[in-house]
Design a protein around this motif. Structure first.
Motif: not given
Length: 357
Positions: A156-166, A203-207, A225-228, A233-236
């Protein structure tokens, strides 16, 4: 072994650029694969030239890509690990010189440039691919196996991150680069996150798109921050942040029967930085304490991470080149059309963010 049975000649290779990309990813992977000979490293930095010759005795160092192309007759493959704005002209020149080409991500700085290079490679009968190495991260390979086994049910939902302290920008070219130059975290880490999402869910579109520059010396973006919404049907949700004091999970995937959460980052890059080799037994193996969790709250199991495998990119590329190159039926490790789709998402995200600013 008779002459007719002689082993194929190693793929004669030049690496252009010996910063993080060339020194940590490309050169070590090529040196560890017997299908390649690492012949030339191009860098204008005297210290990096010394480091290259010390680590790879016999390699020839030259100052830039032009000097590499002057030696095109003695090469088969050029690998570009230079700043993004240089990718298009260098790749174009290399293809026109009759060489196969690997381009580091981001492929180029626009989808139009990407399509032009793909057409040129097709016309010249050359192999062209993009180094999307994080398709071989251990955590990503683990998630692929879960999805193939339908262990989460319907995602249903996919969350993916690259977060750094730079908090400051260490590389001079990154401090100067605008978005038009391929600067910013959306082009950099975002190229990986978008590629992984498209590979996993299609395939996806940016919402929704938020692009901010938080650091005083940032000229493009460092907090994105992007939502695809995928056609399936998956929300990324994709997050890239270079000024993140507390990091969220690398992956959180929620499905109809369970979820998967994973902290930490793939260990292959830091392993090489620390002096390890892709040939080492421990290469790509993640420490057990970083195992992800699978299931539902109250019913969670630890799931060990699959071994990371960046060398697979160059194994697949060698298979393609040595079996006829562009005419070979073997697949490319990364289809450059995939990279164009990533660029299209980036372009749409910038357009959407500017409309909402």
């Amino acid at each position: 072994m008779t002459e007719t049975e002689a082993a194929p000649r190693a793929i004669r290779t030049a690496v252009v650029g010996f910063g993080l990309s060339g020194s940590v990813f490309h050169a070590p992977l090529l040196d560890a694969d017997s299908n390649y000979s690492l012949d030339i490293i191009a860098t204008s930095n005297a210290g990096r030239q010394e480091a290259a010759t010390a680590r790879y005795p016999g390699v020839r160092t030259v100052p830039d890509g032009r000097a590499v192309l002057d030696r095109a007759d003695s090469l088969d493959l050029v690998v570009l690990g230079t700043p993004p704005a240089t990718h298009y002209p260098l790749a174009k020149a290399a293809l026109e010189a009759g060489l196969d080409v690997v381009v580091d991500k981001p492929f180029v700085v626009s989808s139009v440039q990407g399509e032009e290079l793909i057409a040129l490679a097709r016309d010249r009968g050359r192999v062209l691919t993009v180094f999307q190495n994080r398709r071989w991260d251990g955590d990503y390979l683990t998630l692929r196996k879960l999805l193939d086994a339908q262990a989460l049910g319907k995602v249903l939902r996919f969350e993916s991150r690259f977060e750094r302290w730079t908090p400051s920008i260490a590389k001079a070219w990154k401090a100067r680069a605008t978005a038009d130059d391929g600067g910013g975290v959306l082009f950099d880490l975002g190229s990986h996150l978008i590629d992984q999402a498209l590979q996993l869910f299609g395939p996806a579109r940016v919402v929704h798109a938020e692009l901010k520059a938080r650091r005083s010396d940032e000229r493009a973006d460092d907090d994105v921050f992007l939502v695809l919404r995928h056609h399936a049907g998956v929300l990324t949700h994709l997050s890239m942040n270079m000024l993140c004091a507390q990091q969220a999970p690398r992956f959180r995937v929620l499905g109809s029967v369970g979820g998967f959460t994973k902290h930490g980052v793939d260990p292959q890059e830091p392993y090489i930085v620390a002096g390890g080799s892709p040939l080492d037994e421990d290469y790509g193996v993640e420490a057990p304490e970083w195992a992800g969790t699978l299931g539902r709250d109250g019913h969670l199991d630890r799931l060990p991470t699959a071994r990371g495998n960046y060398p697979e990119f160059y194994r697949l590329l060698a298979e393609k080149i040595l079996d006829g190159g562009a005419q070979s039926p073997h697949p490319l490790p990364v289809n450059p059309e995939d990279a164009v789709q990533v660029l299209t998402i980036i372009e749409k995200a910038r357009e959407l963010a500017s409309l909402g600013s």
